[in-house]
Design a protein around this motif. Sequence first.
Motif, PDB file in Angstrom:
ATOM      1  N   TYR A 269      34.442  32.681  42.956  1.00 16.98           N
ATOM      2  CA  TYR A 269      33.716  33.333  41.860  1.00 16.98           C
ATOM      3  C   TYR A 269      34.351  34.684  41.539  1.00 16.98           C
ATOM      4  CZ  TYR A 269      29.891  35.201  39.073  1.00 16.98           C
ATOM      5  OH  TYR A 269      29.154  35.746  38.050  1.00 16.98           O
ATOM      6  N   ALA A 270      34.634  35.486  42.555  1.00 16.31           N
ATOM      7  CA  ALA A 270      35.218  36.804  42.333  1.00 16.31           C
ATOM      8  C   ALA A 270      36.584  36.694  41.653  1.00 16.31           C
ATOM      9  CB  ALA A 270      35.345  37.556  43.657  1.00 16.31           C
ATOM     10  N   ASP A 271      37.372  35.702  42.051  1.00 19.83           N
ATOM     11  CA  ASP A 271      38.690  35.532  41.443  1.00 19.83           C
ATOM     12  C   ASP A 271      38.566  35.127  39.974  1.00 19.83           C
ATOM     13  OD1 ASP A 271      41.690  35.209  41.701  1.00 19.83           O
ATOM     14  OD2 ASP A 271      41.130  33.193  41.059  1.00 19.83           O
ATOM     15  N   ARG A 272      37.633  34.244  39.672  1.00 20.95           N
ATOM     16  CA  ARG A 272      37.440  33.833  38.271  1.00 20.95           C
ATOM     17  C   ARG A 272      36.904  34.981  37.426  1.00 20.95           C
ATOM     18  NH1 ARG A 272      35.002  28.344  40.788  1.00 20.95           N
ATOM     19  NH2 ARG A 272      36.957  27.152  40.818  1.00 20.95           N
ATOM     20  N   LEU A 273      36.030  35.784  38.003  1.00 15.37           N
ATOM     21  CA  LEU A 273      35.527  36.948  37.283  1.00 15.37           C
ATOM     22  C   LEU A 273      36.659  37.945  37.033  1.00 15.37           C
ATOM     23  CD1 LEU A 273      33.177  38.538  36.074  1.00 15.37           C
ATOM     24  CD2 LEU A 273      32.651  39.388  38.375  1.00 15.37           C
ATOM     25  N   ALA A 274      37.517  38.132  38.024  1.00 14.16           N
ATOM     26  CA  ALA A 274      38.648  39.051  37.863  1.00 14.16           C
ATOM     27  C   ALA A 274      39.579  38.590  36.750  1.00 14.16           C
ATOM     28  CB  ALA A 274      39.413  39.165  39.176  1.00 14.16           C
ATOM     29  N   ARG A 275      39.888  37.298  36.713  1.00 14.52           N
ATOM     30  CA  ARG A 275      40.748  36.776  35.657  1.00 14.52           C
ATOM     31  C   ARG A 275      40.118  36.958  34.279  1.00 14.52           C
ATOM     32  NH1 ARG A 275      41.598  30.788  37.139  1.00 14.52           N
ATOM     33  NH2 ARG A 275      40.437  31.097  39.079  1.00 14.52           N
ATOM     34  N   SER A 276      38.826  36.673  34.204  1.00 14.20           N
ATOM     35  CA  SER A 276      38.138  36.737  32.918  1.00 14.20           C
ATOM     36  C   SER A 276      38.023  38.172  32.413  1.00 14.20           C
ATOM     37  CB  SER A 276      36.741  36.109  33.057  1.00 14.20           C
ATOM     38  OG  SER A 276      36.838  34.757  33.456  1.00 14.20           O
ATOM     39  N   LEU A 277      37.732  39.104  33.314  1.00 13.48           N
ATOM     40  CA  LEU A 277      37.636  40.501  32.900  1.00 13.48           C
ATOM     41  C   LEU A 277      39.012  41.091  32.616  1.00 13.48           C
ATOM     42  CD1 LEU A 277      34.806  41.872  35.221  1.00 13.48           C
ATOM     43  CD2 LEU A 277      34.655  41.196  32.813  1.00 13.48           C
ATOM     44  N   ALA A 278      40.058  40.614  33.302  1.00 12.16           N
ATOM     45  CA  ALA A 278      41.413  41.068  33.010  1.00 12.16           C
ATOM     46  C   ALA A 278      41.780  40.726  31.565  1.00 12.16           C
ATOM     47  CB  ALA A 278      42.405  40.429  33.971  1.00 12.16           C
ATOM     48  N   GLN A 279      41.355  39.564  31.112  1.00 10.55           N
ATOM     49  CA  GLN A 279      41.625  39.185  29.728  1.00 10.55           C
ATOM     50  C   GLN A 279      40.922  40.143  28.763  1.00 10.55           C
ATOM     51  OE1 GLN A 279      42.118  34.952  27.873  1.00 10.55           O
ATOM     52  NE2 GLN A 279      39.935  35.386  27.975  1.00 10.55           N
ATOM     53  N   ILE A 280      39.688  40.539  29.100  1.00 12.13           N
ATOM     54  CA  ILE A 280      38.967  41.514  28.282  1.00 12.13           C
ATOM     55  C   ILE A 280      39.717  42.847  28.274  1.00 12.13           C
ATOM     56  CG2 ILE A 280      36.849  42.880  28.103  1.00 12.13           C
ATOM     57  CD1 ILE A 280      36.506  39.984  27.230  1.00 12.13           C
ATOM     58  N   ILE A 281      40.204  43.288  29.434  1.00  9.00           N
ATOM     59  CA  ILE A 281      40.938  44.549  29.507  1.00  9.00           C
ATOM     60  C   ILE A 281      42.216  44.473  28.678  1.00  9.00           C
ATOM     61  CG2 ILE A 281      42.133  46.155  31.038  1.00  9.00           C
ATOM     62  CD1 ILE A 281      40.153  45.299  33.249  1.00  9.00           C
ATOM     63  N   ASN A 282      42.902  43.344  28.719  1.00  9.73           N
ATOM     64  CA  ASN A 282      44.130  43.185  27.941  1.00  9.73           C
ATOM     65  C   ASN A 282      43.886  43.269  26.439  1.00  9.73           C
ATOM     66  OD1 ASN A 282      45.782  42.897  30.172  1.00  9.73           O
ATOM     67  ND2 ASN A 282      45.714  40.659  30.165  1.00  9.73           N
TER      68      ASN A 282
END
Length: 322
Positions: free
Chosen positions: A252-265
């Motif tokens: 879950y934490a890894d998927r959240l990190a990927r998803s929020l990284a896309q928002i940051i990008n």
Amino acid sequence: MGRIGRAEPDLYQARYHPDMEKSQTETWRFGVDLGGTKIELMALDRAGNVGWRQRIATPQGDYVGTIEAIAGLVTAAESALGGRGRVGIGTPGAISPRTGRLRNSNSVCLNGQPLRQDLEARLQRPVQIANDANCFALSEATDGAAAGAECVFGVILGTGVGGGIVVRGQVLSGANAIAGEWGHNPLPWPTADELPGPVCYCGKTGCIETWLSGPGLAADHQRVTGQVLNPENLVVRALAGDLACAETLRRYADRLARSLAQIINILDPDAIVLGGGLSNLSCLYEQVPALWDRYVFSDAVRTRLVAPQFGDSSGVRGAAWL
């Protein structure tokens, strides 16, 4: 299912005079959190202090009853406070720019209804309506965990996955009133075993919401282990040393990190504030920033990931700040 048809809105509109509120001083901000199971009103003064608060059950499947319930709360607040208030409403879904009616609400009796017009007519004043995630983001950006940040992304991790954007103190709603709806984009950088992804109610597969919502977390654990656990029990077991549950939270934490990284990008916010039931997972605030570095298109990530200052009160506070 209660509905206001053509005749009833016309009667409301006939009694509505937009200039009436000009002669009355509005000393309070009334925020209304219109949810599927409860309606809450919070009154804030100009300094953001809570002067009055009440929560009632939402009339299930009853549009007329919902209008009257909100009106009753406003009347009760003004009677208790001895002053008139501006009204902001936070609700799942959004007002369609095309039709002026509510859409995408999980309180289905509200969909397709002229909610703003009927409330303005009933309350005899302008009413601001925004998505509940936008209200959450506005609350935390105004005087909460992200106060002072120029750009804030507010995240709801609950039954669904929503998001709201606040820039320089103003909610960004977008040309289609869908700004921040990150939950209905595909999970980024998927692994082979994450494809094609679970089916989402929106008709797509692999939406972020199907992975990061509370039901999505429970479904992932069941697919991998065969165990049926709700998110609360899953977390309790993980903290008690259950390795399978701990591994589910790691995914879950890894998927959240990927998803929020896309928002940051895309958005490059100063702060991301987590809300909803899963925001109570304290491990996320250390694990996710440690993981998102590898996905963000920058040599360093200055975006802060923070817990909400006002918890489940942020939505209703944000509605007041509208």
